[in-house]
Design a protein around this motif. Structure first.
Motif, PDB file in Angstrom:
ATOM      1  N   ALA A 184      55.533  25.261  34.578  1.00 57.39           N
ATOM      2  CA  ALA A 184      55.238  26.670  34.834  1.00 57.39           C
ATOM      3  C   ALA A 184      56.521  27.496  34.896  1.00 57.39           C
ATOM      4  CB  ALA A 184      54.469  26.801  36.143  1.00 57.39           C
ATOM      5  N   ARG A 185      56.475  28.682  34.348  1.00 57.48           N
ATOM      6  CA  ARG A 185      57.604  29.601  34.361  1.00 57.48           C
ATOM      7  C   ARG A 185      57.115  30.985  34.800  1.00 57.48           C
ATOM      8  NH1 ARG A 185      59.303  25.377  33.975  1.00 57.48           N
ATOM      9  NH2 ARG A 185      60.806  24.460  32.520  1.00 57.48           N
ATOM     10  N   PRO A 186      57.954  31.738  35.510  1.00 60.69           N
ATOM     11  CA  PRO A 186      57.570  33.116  35.866  1.00 60.69           C
ATOM     12  C   PRO A 186      57.300  33.947  34.614  1.00 60.69           C
ATOM     13  CG  PRO A 186      59.486  32.406  37.126  1.00 60.69           C
ATOM     14  CD  PRO A 186      59.270  31.365  36.065  1.00 60.69           C
ATOM     15  N   PHE A 187      56.454  34.936  34.753  1.00 56.68           N
ATOM     16  CA  PHE A 187      56.127  35.815  33.628  1.00 56.68           C
ATOM     17  C   PHE A 187      56.171  37.268  34.100  1.00 56.68           C
ATOM     18  CE2 PHE A 187      52.255  34.661  35.795  1.00 56.68           C
ATOM     19  CZ  PHE A 187      51.463  35.795  35.793  1.00 56.68           C
ATOM     20  N   ARG A 188      56.348  38.165  33.140  1.00 54.82           N
ATOM     21  CA  ARG A 188      56.523  39.577  33.462  1.00 54.82           C
ATOM     22  C   ARG A 188      55.191  40.312  33.421  1.00 54.82           C
ATOM     23  NH1 ARG A 188      57.958  44.360  30.462  1.00 54.82           N
ATOM     24  NH2 ARG A 188      59.146  45.844  31.753  1.00 54.82           N
ATOM     25  N   ILE A 189      54.959  41.132  34.433  1.00 55.66           N
ATOM     26  CA  ILE A 189      53.780  41.991  34.467  1.00 55.66           C
ATOM     27  C   ILE A 189      54.211  43.425  34.761  1.00 55.66           C
ATOM     28  CG2 ILE A 189      52.288  40.132  35.301  1.00 55.66           C
ATOM     29  CD1 ILE A 189      52.375  41.523  38.071  1.00 55.66           C
ATOM     30  N   ARG A 190      53.366  44.351  34.386  1.00 50.11           N
ATOM     31  CA  ARG A 190      53.473  45.734  34.832  1.00 50.11           C
ATOM     32  C   ARG A 190      52.184  46.041  35.581  1.00 50.11           C
ATOM     33  NH1 ARG A 190      55.032  45.391  29.839  1.00 50.11           N
ATOM     34  NH2 ARG A 190      53.096  46.248  28.993  1.00 50.11           N
ATOM     35  N   TYR A 191      52.303  46.525  36.802  1.00 51.77           N
ATOM     36  CA  TYR A 191      51.103  46.765  37.600  1.00 51.77           C
ATOM     37  C   TYR A 191      51.148  48.157  38.208  1.00 51.77           C
ATOM     38  CZ  TYR A 191      53.931  45.804  41.782  1.00 51.77           C
ATOM     39  OH  TYR A 191      54.884  45.843  42.766  1.00 51.77           O
ATOM     40  N   GLN A 192      49.953  48.698  38.418  1.00 57.91           N
ATOM     41  CA  GLN A 192      49.844  50.035  38.996  1.00 57.91           C
ATOM     42  C   GLN A 192      48.676  50.073  39.968  1.00 57.91           C
ATOM     43  OE1 GLN A 192      49.368  53.208  36.135  1.00 57.91           O
ATOM     44  NE2 GLN A 192      49.894  54.798  37.623  1.00 57.91           N
ATOM     45  N   LEU A 193      48.983  50.287  41.240  1.00 62.55           N
ATOM     46  CA  LEU A 193      47.950  50.514  42.235  1.00 62.55           C
ATOM     47  C   LEU A 193      47.365  51.904  42.035  1.00 62.55           C
ATOM     48  CD1 LEU A 193      49.796  49.194  45.423  1.00 62.55           C
ATOM     49  CD2 LEU A 193      48.347  47.895  43.857  1.00 62.55           C
ATOM     50  N   ASP A 194      46.106  52.082  42.412  1.00 60.03           N
ATOM     51  CA  ASP A 194      45.488  53.391  42.274  1.00 60.03           C
ATOM     52  C   ASP A 194      46.324  54.460  42.980  1.00 60.03           C
ATOM     53  OD1 ASP A 194      43.475  52.216  40.880  1.00 60.03           O
ATOM     54  OD2 ASP A 194      41.912  52.531  42.372  1.00 60.03           O
ATOM     55  N   ASP A 195      46.567  55.574  42.265  1.00 60.76           N
ATOM     56  CA  ASP A 195      47.309  56.721  42.811  1.00 60.76           C
ATOM     57  C   ASP A 195      48.768  56.410  43.129  1.00 60.76           C
ATOM     58  OD1 ASP A 195      44.981  58.322  42.712  1.00 60.76           O
ATOM     59  OD2 ASP A 195      44.322  57.498  44.640  1.00 60.76           O
ATOM     60  N   LYS A 196      49.327  55.354  42.492  1.00 57.35           N
ATOM     61  CA  LYS A 196      50.731  54.993  42.713  1.00 57.35           C
ATOM     62  C   LYS A 196      51.446  54.861  41.370  1.00 57.35           C
ATOM     63  CE  LYS A 196      50.350  54.487  47.225  1.00 57.35           C
ATOM     64  NZ  LYS A 196      51.067  55.354  48.187  1.00 57.35           N
ATOM     65  N   PRO A 197      52.776  54.918  41.356  1.00 62.19           N
ATOM     66  CA  PRO A 197      53.516  54.723  40.105  1.00 62.19           C
ATOM     67  C   PRO A 197      53.403  53.282  39.609  1.00 62.19           C
ATOM     68  CG  PRO A 197      54.887  55.757  41.795  1.00 62.19           C
ATOM     69  CD  PRO A 197      53.660  55.266  42.482  1.00 62.19           C
ATOM     70  N   GLN A 198      53.698  53.079  38.333  1.00 61.89           N
ATOM     71  CA  GLN A 198      53.694  51.737  37.764  1.00 61.89           C
ATOM     72  C   GLN A 198      54.973  51.002  38.155  1.00 61.89           C
ATOM     73  OE1 GLN A 198      54.220  50.701  33.362  1.00 61.89           O
ATOM     74  NE2 GLN A 198      52.003  50.473  33.585  1.00 61.89           N
ATOM     75  N   HIS A 199      54.844  49.680  38.375  1.00 59.61           N
ATOM     76  CA  HIS A 199      55.982  48.826  38.707  1.00 59.61           C
ATOM     77  C   HIS A 199      56.012  47.638  37.762  1.00 59.61           C
ATOM     78  CE1 HIS A 199      57.041  50.795  42.543  1.00 59.61           C
ATOM     79  NE2 HIS A 199      55.743  51.017  42.654  1.00 59.61           N
ATOM     80  N   SER A 200      57.179  47.015  37.669  1.00 59.40           N
ATOM     81  CA  SER A 200      57.354  45.817  36.857  1.00 59.40           C
ATOM     82  C   SER A 200      57.845  44.684  37.746  1.00 59.40           C
ATOM     83  CB  SER A 200      58.353  46.082  35.738  1.00 59.40           C
ATOM     84  OG  SER A 200      58.573  44.916  34.971  1.00 59.40           O
ATOM     85  N   ALA A 201      57.417  43.458  37.445  1.00 63.29           N
ATOM     86  CA  ALA A 201      57.843  42.310  38.245  1.00 63.29           C
ATOM     87  C   ALA A 201      57.723  41.033  37.436  1.00 63.29           C
ATOM     88  CB  ALA A 201      57.000  42.191  39.515  1.00 63.29           C
ATOM     89  N   HIS A 202      58.544  40.032  37.780  1.00 61.51           N
ATOM     90  CA  HIS A 202      58.396  38.672  37.282  1.00 61.51           C
ATOM     91  C   HIS A 202      57.732  37.847  38.383  1.00 61.51           C
ATOM     92  CE1 HIS A 202      61.234  39.906  34.141  1.00 61.51           C
ATOM     93  NE2 HIS A 202      60.799  38.858  33.462  1.00 61.51           N
ATOM     94  N   VAL A 203      56.622  37.214  38.066  1.00 57.06           N
ATOM     95  CA  VAL A 203      55.827  36.523  39.086  1.00 57.06           C
ATOM     96  C   VAL A 203      55.462  35.122  38.608  1.00 57.06           C
ATOM     97  CG1 VAL A 203      54.882  38.742  39.834  1.00 57.06           C
ATOM     98  CG2 VAL A 203      53.572  37.321  38.241  1.00 57.06           C
TER      99      VAL A 203
END
Length: 323
Positions: A184-203
């Protein structure tokens, strides 16, 4: 009062999990004693795991529908009963029985579970809704009751041997984990909670929870509330072997024993480092975009590969019989 005017229950059952004669011998006397009418029975098939059968049962007048099968049957019945006014009754046939655990319902005693269904109270809880964007551009919507995820957890579900699962239960996930985790290796996502800015993370894994307790009392999301209209999100980012040990310590020790007392909570605060292996978020909904398609799982069942997902809470959409 004639039988036609009495409340009636229905049972949606998976014939590969349920011995119908034995279950009838428990449910029908309990229904009669509680003053309910004749129970009606619906057998799942390969084409209908319970959703449409449940809708048919409700349309036919069922005030309560028993889900008699694995966790997949429970999820299908919940989807069928959503916003109908009828109630879901849980029976302990699943590998994990996770919703029953989170609602503190019996997971080993069938007679007690049936008694609660007929004599308990109705509680409205949230239903998780997963909108899956497939690689071919198609969109699917599915419900989930406890937790959904992408990453190591979904890869484990995708590699779990179903025959082994029927034989040894949750230990089949351990077998799959042994094969999946080393690569298993970390992978990149872009996520956005309702009414919030988008963020990027390796998870390594991202989980979306309606409830927080897993098998063995593991508190993955200790602050999750099943009827608050919100999803709890856990972003797992352990670094190396030590990171996984730290994550396990947090889930088993901090989220469990220490969190139960004021002294324990002070210890957590005093010993927490700046680098976290797990980050908690909360929102009514979250949209996730992926650089590469990945497996997704809902309540422990693999739901194929997606290019993107949206998870949301349908507040109070599911009536459940509880103590």
């Amino acid at each position: 009062m004639s039988d036609a005017r009495l409340q009636r229950a229905a049972v949606v059952y998976n014939p590969t999990r349920v011995t119908v004669a034995a279950l009838r011998a428990l449910i029908e006397p309990a229904a009669a004693e509680a003053g309910w009418g004749e129970t009606r029975w619906y057998e799942t098939t390969l084409d209908d795991s319970g959703k449409e059968l449940t809708r048919a049962a409700v349309a036919d007048g069922a005030a309560m529908v028993f889900a008699a099968g694995g966790d997949g049957t429970v999820r299908a019945v919940a989807e069928g009963i959503r916003d109908s006014g009828a109630a879901l009754a849980l029976l302990p046939y699943g590998t994990g029985n996770l919703l029953a655990r989170n609602l503190r319902l019996p997971i080993t005693n069938m007679a007690d579970a049936i008694a609660i269904a007929f004599t308990g109270r109705t509680r409205n809880i949230d239903l998780g809704i997963a909108t899956l964007s497939r690689v071919d551009g198609s969109i699917e919507e599915h419900g989930f009751l406890v937790m959904a995820g992408m990453g190591i957890d979904a890869d484990i579900m995708a590699n779990t041997n179903e025959t082994l699962k029927k034989t040894v239960g949750w230990l089949a996930y351990v077998d799959a984990g042994i094969r999946v985790i080393p690569d298993a290796r970390p992978f990149r996502i872009r996520y956005q909670l309702d009414d919030k800015p988008q963020h990027s993370a390796h998870v390594s894994t991202i989980l979306f929870g309606n409830c927080g307790t897993l098998t063995g009392g593991l508190e993955m999301m200790p602050d999750a509330i099943v009827d608050d209209g919100l999803l709890d999100v856990a972003v797992l980012q352990p670094k190396g072997t030590l990171g996984w040990f730290e994550l396990w310590r947090k889930l088993r020790w901090e989220n469990g024993f220490l969190r139960r007392s004021s002294i324990g909570r002070k210890i957590i605060k005093a010993t927490s480092g700046s680098a976290s292996t797990i980050t908690y978020l909360r929102s009514s909904g979250i949209t996730v975009s992926l650089d590469k398609p990945r497996h997704v799982e809902l309540d422990g069942d693999e739901f194929g590969i997606v290019a993107g997902v949206r998870f949301a809470a349908d507040a109070g959409a599911l009536a459940v019989r509880v103590r």
